[in-house]
Design an enzyme around this catalytic site. Structure first.
Site, PDB file in Angstrom:
ATOM      1  N   ASP A  80       7.147 -20.485  -1.768  1.00  0.00           N
ATOM      2  CA  ASP A  80       8.186 -19.960  -2.336  1.00  0.00           C
ATOM      3  C   ASP A  80       8.890 -20.578  -3.649  1.00  0.00           C
ATOM      4  O   ASP A  80       8.578 -21.712  -3.822  1.00  0.00           O
ATOM      5  CB  ASP A  80       9.436 -19.751  -1.238  1.00  0.00           C
ATOM      6  N   GLU A 174      10.666 -23.292   1.728  1.00  0.00           N
ATOM      7  CA  GLU A 174      11.080 -24.437   1.477  1.00  0.00           C
ATOM      8  C   GLU A 174      12.374 -24.620   0.978  1.00  0.00           C
ATOM      9  O   GLU A 174      13.256 -25.456   1.040  1.00  0.00           O
ATOM     10  CB  GLU A 174      10.254 -25.356   0.804  1.00  0.00           C
TER      11      GLU A 174
END
Length: 410
Positions: A80, A174
């Site tokens: 991400d 994350e």
């Protein structure tokens, strides 16, 4: 190595911005799309145990090519990108042989100047990849993914380089603090790992903040303004008073190194109810507990001054300093340092003024320091990375894999 930049420029075309408002995992559909593309690439490399679960965790393994026992090591990166800036329609600029001066970021009116970003002064002669000024770049952490896969491809193409089992893990979410939540350490199979999620060349990190979120909720009373005298309680005024009570010099913009801080990150305001979203950071457990106590004291003072129950504080611990979990395993730090030195990279051991998946994984039984990617200015439109830095990261991963096997050779 020749495909490293090609991989990276392909990866940043995937919009994988995580969404903190979505409690699903992954929090955005683009992360699954990206993971599926990466899975095909890992299968094409003929890796084993390639798996992508329903939560978006992608794992694979390069089997050992030695005939003696070597602990399995892992390399981890996240798929991400940060919610702080757009990750859609990323249009990278490649600046060959940078010779100094200001870099215009497309036609956005934004620029990278050495006066604002002095790291540029040390990068003359390097090839830079920047944004066009409208999005982040996604080097955090797609550079790490490109570097890990390129290193694995190099090891596959050069079987004379000895190594043990190498486990690969790519995680979702994350950037919103959930990357390790559903990570299956036992399935991953490594005895220790490294996140490839750092910044400039040489960074080697095994200390990070202890992190807590603090929500300050202020309760008011909404009455028609025309008849409000003696009745209305404006919660926005209460919120403003609270913020003014906080230590003005203990904020991100006033601190560095091992200094902790309070950071007002968000505010939702209204007459009847206002909510201030803070994060608390400190490298010491005692320090973060002291900061929690300070905030509670401010809440208590306001409630005494106003009316009991007008202000409440909700504290949630996010992650802890991995140092206490990594320090007992000094050999994994030493192996990384020696790998860097062998690759003509000077190790820069410094604390992470943030967190990584590695912090959470270390407390889950997988000691996991952090290694550089070669990137700068993460989370914003001024993010950039050097091609030379990416190449050095690949070399360090390869050398670290080989050095681990050599270390355990009898």
């Amino acid at each position: 190595m020749e495909k490293l930049v090609e991989r990276f420029l392909n990866y940043v075309t995937f919009d994988t911005k995580s969404d903190p408002s979505n409690q699903q995992c992954p929090s955005s559909p683009g992360q699954i799309t990206f993971a599926e593309a990466l899975k095909l690439e890992l299968v094409a490399l003929d890796l084993v145990d390639v798996s992508l679960d329903d939560n978006g965790y992608l794992m694979a393994k390069l089997p050992s090519n030695v005939d003696y026992p070597v602990p399995a090591i892992g390399f981890v990166a996240h798929m991400d990108t940060a919610p702080d800036a757009s990750g859609a329609n990323v249009k990278p600029q490649v600046i060959k042989d940078y010779r100094g001066g200001t870099i215009e970021l497309g036609e956005s009116g934004e620029s990278l100047s050495p006066s604002q970003y002095p790291d540029l002064d040390s990068l003359h002669g390097h090839d830079l990849i920047t944004t066009d000024g409208t999005t982040l770049l996604g080097a955090d952490n797609k550079a790490g993914i490109a570097e890990i896969i390129s290193a694995i491809a190099y090891l596959k193409a050069n079987p004379d380089i000895k190594h043990g089992d190498i486990c690969i893990g790519f995680t979702p979410d994350e950037e919103i603090g959930r990357g390790a939540n559903l990570f299956d350490v036992e399935k991953f199979g490594a005895e220790w790992a490294y996140t490839i999620d750092g910044g400039p060349v040489g960074e080697l990190e095994f200390e990070n903040f202890n992190a807590t979120s603090a929500d300050v909720i202020c309760h008011g009373v909404n009455v028609h303004p025309g008849t409000a005298k003696g009745k209305m309680v404006n919660s926005m005024n209460i919120a403003a008073q609270f913020q003014l009570m906080m230590p003005a010099q203990e904020t991100p913009e006033c601190t560095e190194g091992y200094e902790g801080f309070y950071h007002l990150k968000s505010a939702e305001m209204g007459v009847a109810r206002s909510e201030l979203g803070y994060i608390i950071r400190d490298f010491e457990r005692e320090g973060v507990e002291a900061r929690k106590a300070v905030m509670q004291q401010k809440v208590d003072e306001l409630n005494e001054r106003l009316e009991k129950g007008r202000v409440e504080l909700v504290l949630t611990d996010s992650y802890f300093n991995m140092k206490e979990m990594v320090e007992p395993h000094q050999h994994i730090i030493e192996l990384a340092k020696q790998a860097m030195i062998e690759c003509d990279v000077e190790p820069m051991i410094k604390p992470i003024r943030g967190g990584t998946d590695g912090a959470r994984l270390s407390f889950m039984g997988l000691p996991c320091p952090n290694i550089f990617t070669g990137g700068y200015n993460f989370h914003g439109i001024h993010e950039f990375i050097t091609i030379q830095g990416m190449e050095q990261a690949v070399k360090v991963i390869v050398e670290l894999s080989q050095r681990t096997a050599t270390h355990y050779q009898k």
